[in-house]
Design a protein around this motif. Structure first.
Motif, PDB file in Angstrom:
ATOM      1  N   UNK A  10      36.916  56.556 124.790  1.00 26.97           N
ATOM      2  CA  UNK A  10      36.131  56.736 123.568  1.00 26.97           C
ATOM      3  C   UNK A  10      36.105  55.458 122.732  1.00 26.97           C
ATOM      4  N   UNK A  11      37.119  54.600 122.895  1.00 25.77           N
ATOM      5  CA  UNK A  11      37.202  53.406 122.060  1.00 25.77           C
ATOM      6  C   UNK A  11      36.084  52.412 122.351  1.00 25.77           C
ATOM      7  N   UNK A  12      35.442  52.524 123.519  1.00 27.15           N
ATOM      8  CA  UNK A  12      34.379  51.566 123.819  1.00 27.15           C
ATOM      9  C   UNK A  12      33.019  52.066 123.324  1.00 27.15           C
ATOM     10  N   UNK A  13      32.979  53.261 122.748  1.00 29.52           N
ATOM     11  CA  UNK A  13      31.736  53.748 122.163  1.00 29.52           C
ATOM     12  C   UNK A  13      31.439  52.951 120.891  1.00 29.52           C
ATOM     13  N   UNK A  14      30.262  53.138 120.378  1.00 29.97           N
ATOM     14  CA  UNK A  14      29.869  52.422 119.170  1.00 29.97           C
ATOM     15  C   UNK A  14      30.810  52.751 118.016  1.00 29.97           C
ATOM     16  N   UNK A  15      30.965  51.809 117.088  1.00 29.89           N
ATOM     17  CA  UNK A  15      31.725  52.072 115.879  1.00 29.89           C
ATOM     18  C   UNK A  15      30.926  53.026 114.999  1.00 29.89           C
ATOM     19  N   UNK A  16      31.574  54.026 114.405  1.00 31.46           N
ATOM     20  CA  UNK A  16      30.829  54.942 113.530  1.00 31.46           C
ATOM     21  C   UNK A  16      30.171  54.177 112.390  1.00 31.46           C
ATOM     22  N   UNK A  17      28.904  54.481 112.140  1.00 33.23           N
ATOM     23  CA  UNK A  17      28.181  53.831 111.051  1.00 33.23           C
ATOM     24  C   UNK A  17      28.599  54.451 109.723  1.00 33.23           C
ATOM     25  N   UNK A  18      28.462  53.706 108.616  1.00 38.14           N
ATOM     26  CA  UNK A  18      28.717  54.314 107.311  1.00 38.14           C
ATOM     27  C   UNK A  18      27.818  55.534 107.119  1.00 38.14           C
ATOM     28  N   UNK A  19      28.351  56.545 106.436  1.00 36.77           N
ATOM     29  CA  UNK A  19      27.585  57.769 106.241  1.00 36.77           C
ATOM     30  C   UNK A  19      26.309  57.463 105.460  1.00 36.77           C
ATOM     31  N   UNK A  20      25.191  57.850 106.025  1.00 36.41           N
ATOM     32  CA  UNK A  20      23.891  57.659 105.390  1.00 36.41           C
ATOM     33  C   UNK A  20      23.092  58.926 105.610  1.00 36.41           C
ATOM     34  N   UNK A  21      23.118  59.817 104.629  1.00 42.02           N
ATOM     35  CA  UNK A  21      22.507  61.127 104.784  1.00 42.02           C
ATOM     36  C   UNK A  21      20.980  61.064 104.748  1.00 42.02           C
ATOM     37  N   UNK A  22      20.441  59.890 104.404  1.00 42.25           N
ATOM     38  CA  UNK A  22      18.984  59.758 104.420  1.00 42.25           C
ATOM     39  C   UNK A  22      18.476  59.245 105.761  1.00 42.25           C
ATOM     40  N   UNK A  25      18.377  59.573 112.141  1.00 46.17           N
ATOM     41  CA  UNK A  25      18.891  59.127 113.429  1.00 46.17           C
ATOM     42  C   UNK A  25      20.409  59.290 113.472  1.00 46.17           C
ATOM     43  N   UNK A  26      21.072  59.033 112.346  1.00 47.51           N
ATOM     44  CA  UNK A  26      22.517  59.208 112.314  1.00 47.51           C
ATOM     45  C   UNK A  26      22.889  60.678 112.463  1.00 47.51           C
ATOM     46  N   UNK A  27      22.097  61.565 111.847  1.00 51.84           N
ATOM     47  CA  UNK A  27      22.366  62.999 111.986  1.00 51.84           C
ATOM     48  C   UNK A  27      22.276  63.408 113.447  1.00 51.84           C
ATOM     49  N   UNK A  28      21.273  62.894 114.152  1.00 48.95           N
ATOM     50  CA  UNK A  28      21.141  63.186 115.579  1.00 48.95           C
ATOM     51  C   UNK A  28      22.349  62.662 116.340  1.00 48.95           C
ATOM     52  N   UNK A  29      22.778  61.426 116.013  1.00 51.39           N
ATOM     53  CA  UNK A  29      23.872  60.816 116.753  1.00 51.39           C
ATOM     54  C   UNK A  29      25.203  61.520 116.537  1.00 51.39           C
ATOM     55  N   UNK A  30      25.401  62.125 115.370  1.00 54.67           N
ATOM     56  CA  UNK A  30      26.648  62.847 115.135  1.00 54.67           C
ATOM     57  C   UNK A  30      26.789  64.003 116.124  1.00 54.67           C
ATOM     58  N   UNK A  31      25.670  64.675 116.411  1.00 52.02           N
ATOM     59  CA  UNK A  31      25.701  65.770 117.389  1.00 52.02           C
ATOM     60  C   UNK A  31      25.825  65.207 118.810  1.00 52.02           C
ATOM     61  N   UNK A  32      25.123  64.111 119.082  1.00 54.96           N
ATOM     62  CA  UNK A  32      25.184  63.462 120.391  1.00 54.96           C
ATOM     63  C   UNK A  32      26.620  63.034 120.710  1.00 54.96           C
ATOM     64  N   UNK A  97       9.020  56.393 108.487  1.00 51.50           N
ATOM     65  CA  UNK A  97       9.788  55.154 108.629  1.00 51.50           C
ATOM     66  C   UNK A  97      10.376  55.099 110.030  1.00 51.50           C
ATOM     67  N   UNK A  98      10.851  53.926 110.407  1.00 54.34           N
ATOM     68  CA  UNK A  98      11.290  53.714 111.778  1.00 54.34           C
ATOM     69  C   UNK A  98      12.511  54.556 112.137  1.00 54.34           C
ATOM     70  N   UNK A  99      13.463  54.718 111.203  1.00 57.57           N
ATOM     71  CA  UNK A  99      14.636  55.535 111.501  1.00 57.57           C
ATOM     72  C   UNK A  99      14.241  56.977 111.807  1.00 57.57           C
ATOM     73  N   UNK A 100      13.279  57.498 111.031  1.00 51.94           N
ATOM     74  CA  UNK A 100      12.811  58.856 111.273  1.00 51.94           C
ATOM     75  C   UNK A 100      12.163  58.965 112.653  1.00 51.94           C
ATOM     76  N   UNK A 101      11.321  57.995 112.993  1.00 53.25           N
ATOM     77  CA  UNK A 101      10.621  58.039 114.274  1.00 53.25           C
ATOM     78  C   UNK A 101      11.617  57.900 115.429  1.00 53.25           C
ATOM     79  N   UNK A 102      12.628  57.054 115.276  1.00 58.31           N
ATOM     80  CA  UNK A 102      13.655  56.917 116.308  1.00 58.31           C
ATOM     81  C   UNK A 102      14.409  58.230 116.512  1.00 58.31           C
ATOM     82  N   UNK A 103      14.742  58.905 115.411  1.00 61.12           N
ATOM     83  CA  UNK A 103      15.451  60.179 115.516  1.00 61.12           C
ATOM     84  C   UNK A 103      14.585  61.222 116.202  1.00 61.12           C
ATOM     85  N   UNK A 104      13.328  61.297 115.809  1.00 55.15           N
ATOM     86  CA  UNK A 104      12.418  62.286 116.393  1.00 55.15           C
ATOM     87  C   UNK A 104      12.191  62.015 117.878  1.00 55.15           C
TER      88      UNK A 104
END
Length: 434
Positions: A10-22, A25-32, A97-104
Motif C-alpha cells: 500500500x505504501x507505493x500507492x499515491x499519497x493521499x491528497x489534502x481533503x477537498x470536498x469540492x 474526482x477525489x470523492x471517486x478516488x476515496x471509494x476506489x 470544470x476538468x476535475x468534474x469531467x475527470x471524475x465523471x
C-alpha cells in the motif's frame, strides 16, 4: 520482464491528497482506494487505473448571433478503454470544470464494468450557459466542438451521448458533423440520437427505468412491498421524473419531488403524470404547482419516506443531512450525490445505498443497445429493449449484493470491487504494450 502480480504494498500507492470536498474526482478516488485494498490491487495497475488515459482540452470559437466571436473551453476525458471503446455523455454548463469531467469519466469506467457493458469510460463538457444561447449558437458550438474532437470520437474509439443540458438534437448535430468529415453516415458514433437517425426505442426512459428496476430489486431483498412504500425524488428532470412515474406505476406512493424551484410534498401522494404535464406547460419547472406543500431541498432529503432517489447533482448529501435521513434505501439516480463522509454515517444508521455506478447505469446500458443496433442495422422493439435492460440491471444488482455479503462491505464498495476487479483483470490479460 513479467509482472509480479502477487506484489501488494500500500505504501507505493499515491499519497493521499489534502481533503477537498469540492473535487468530485477525489470523492471517486476515496471509494476506489478502498476497493483497491480489498482486491490487493497490483500497485502498477493502481497507477494505471487511477489516471485518465487521455485528457483533451480545446478552444471552441463561435460566431454569435451578434456577429461577435466568443471562445468557449471544451473537454473530453478518456479515463479508460481496456474493455472497449470509451463511452460517456457531454454536458453543457457554466460550472463545468476538468476535475468534474475527470471524475465523471472514471465513474463511467466503473459503471460500464458493473453492468457488464463492453465499454470504457469517458466524459465531455463545454463551459457555457445554454440558457443564454440561441439554437443557432448552440448548433455552431456543437459542430465546432465535434470538429475539434474528430480524431477523438469514433464508433470504435469514443462514443458520446447526452448529459446535462444536451439532448438528442445536439447528438444529431454531432452525428452529422462527424459524418461530413468521415464522408459517410456513421450512426454508431453517438448514442441518444433521434429515432429517425438510428436512436433506440426506450433510450429516453432508460436511466429512470434502471433506477426503478434496482429499487424493486432492493425492495425484494428487504421484503418491502411496493404498495407499502413511500418515495421522495430530488430532481424532476429526465431521470427523476421518469423514475418517479415508473415507481408510482409499480404501486409506490411518491410523497415528494423537487426541481430548481424547490421541493413539493404531499403525504397522501403526488400525481406524477399530472406534474410532468404541468412542467411541459409551465416553461420546464414546477413553479406554481398548487397541489402540494412547498418544502426546501433539505426537507425533501430528510422527509419521512422509505426510498430516497437523489437525481439532481453531485454532493447533495453531506454529513449533516446524512444524520437526519429517514429513508431505509437511497437509490442514486445522479452521479456522486453522496459525499464520502456521509457514507459512513448512512452505513452506521443502517441505510442501504444503491450507488450511482449501479443505480443510474440504465442509460449507458441502453446506449450500448443503441450502438449494437446501429452496428447491425437491425432495430429492436421497445419491449425487447425494456426486457433486456431489466435483465441486465437485475443481474448487476444481484452480483453487487452478493459481493457486499462476501466482503462485508456496503453496496457502493461492493460495486467498486466488482468494477475495478473486472477492469484490472482485463488489463492483466492484455498486458502492457512495450
Amino acid at each position: 520482464m513479467p509482472f509480479k502480480f502477487d506484489v501488494y504494498d500500500r505504501s507505493v500507492y499515491r499519497e493521499p491528497a489534502p481533503i477537498d470536498r469540492d473535487n468530485p474526482f477525489q470523492a471517486m478516488m476515496e471509494r476506489f482506494d478502498i476497493a483497491a485494498e480489498i482486491l490487493e490491487l497490483n500497485p502498477g495497475f493502481y497507477e494505471y487505473l487511477y489516471r485518465p488515459a487521455r485528457v483533451h482540452i480545446t478552444s471552441i470559437p463561435v460566431v454569435m448571433d451578434s456577429g461577435q466571436i466568443k471562445v468557449f473551453e471544451g473537454y473530453r476525458v478518456i479515463h479508460n478503454d481496456v474493455l472497449g471503446p470509451s463511452k460517456g455523455g457531454i454536458r453543457y454548463a457554466p460550472d463545468v470544470n476538468l476535475n468534474e469531467v475527470k471524475a465523471l469519466a472514471a465513474w463511467m469506467t466503473w459503471k460500464c464494468a458493473v453492468v457488464d457493458v463492453p465499454f470504457g469510460g469517458a466524459k465531455g463538457g463545454v463551459v457555457c450557459d445554454p440558457s443564454d444561447m440561441s439554437p443557432g449558437e448552440l448548433e455552431r458550438l456543437t459542430r465546432r466542438y465535434t470538429a475539434n474532437m474528430i480524431d477523438v470520437f469514433g464508433p470504435d474509439r469514443d462514443i458520446p451521448a447526452p448529459d446535462m443540458n444536451t439532448n438528442e438534437q445536439i447528438m444529431a448535430w454531432i452525428l452529422d458533423t462527424y459524418s461530413m468529415h468521415a464522408r459517410r453516415t456513421e450512426n454508431a458514433v453517438v448514442t441518444g440520437k433521434p429515432i429517425g437517425l438510428g436512436g433506440s426505442q426506450g433510450r429516453v426512459e432508460a436511466t429512470g427505468r434502471g433506477v426503478m428496476t434496482v429499487s424493486l430489486a432492493a425492495m425484494e431483498q428487504e421484503n418491502i412491498a411496493p404498495a407499502n412504500t413511500t418515495v421522495a425524488v430530488q430532481g424532476f428532470g429526465n431521470v427523476g421524473s421518469i423514475a418517479a412515474q415508473l415507481l408510482q406505476e409499480q404501486g409506490c406512493t411518491v410523497v415528494a419531488v423537487s426541481d430548481v424551484t424547490g421541493g413539493y410534498y404531499n403525504a397522501s401522494g403526488l400525481d406524477i403524470a399530472e406534474m410532468r404535464e404541468f412542467v411541459k406547460a409551465n416553461g420546464g419547472t414546477l413553479d406554481g404547482y398548487a397541489k402540494a406543500d412547498k418544502i426546501s431541498n433539505e426537507e425533501l432529503l430528510t422527509c419521512n419516506c422509505d426510498i430516497l432517489v437523489p437525481a439532481a447533482k453531485e454532493d447533495q448529501i453531506d454529513a449533516d443531512i446524512a444524520e437526519n435521513i429517514k429513508a431505509k434505501i437511497i437509490v442514486e439516480g445522479a452521479n456522486g450525490p453522496t459525499m464520502p463522509e456521509a457514507d459512513d454515517i448512512l452505513n452506521e444508521n443502517g441505510v442501504i445505498v444503491i450507488p450511482d455506478i449501479l443505480a443510474n447505469a440504465g442509460g449507458v446500458t441502453v446506449s450500448y443497445f443503441e450502438w449494437v443496433q446501429d452496428r447491425q442495422g437491425y432495430f429492436w422493439t421497445r419491449e425487447d429493449v425494456e426486457e433486456r435492460l431489466e435483465q441486465m440491471m437485475t443481474t448487476a444488482f444481484n452480483r453487487v449484493y452478493e459481493t457486499s455479503q462476501e466482503h462485508g462491505v456496503s453496496l457502493r464498495i461492493a460495486a467498486y470491487v466488482m468494477a475495478v476487479g473486472k477492469v484490472s483483470e482485463a488489463l492483466r490479460l492484455r498486458g502492457i504494450y512495450a
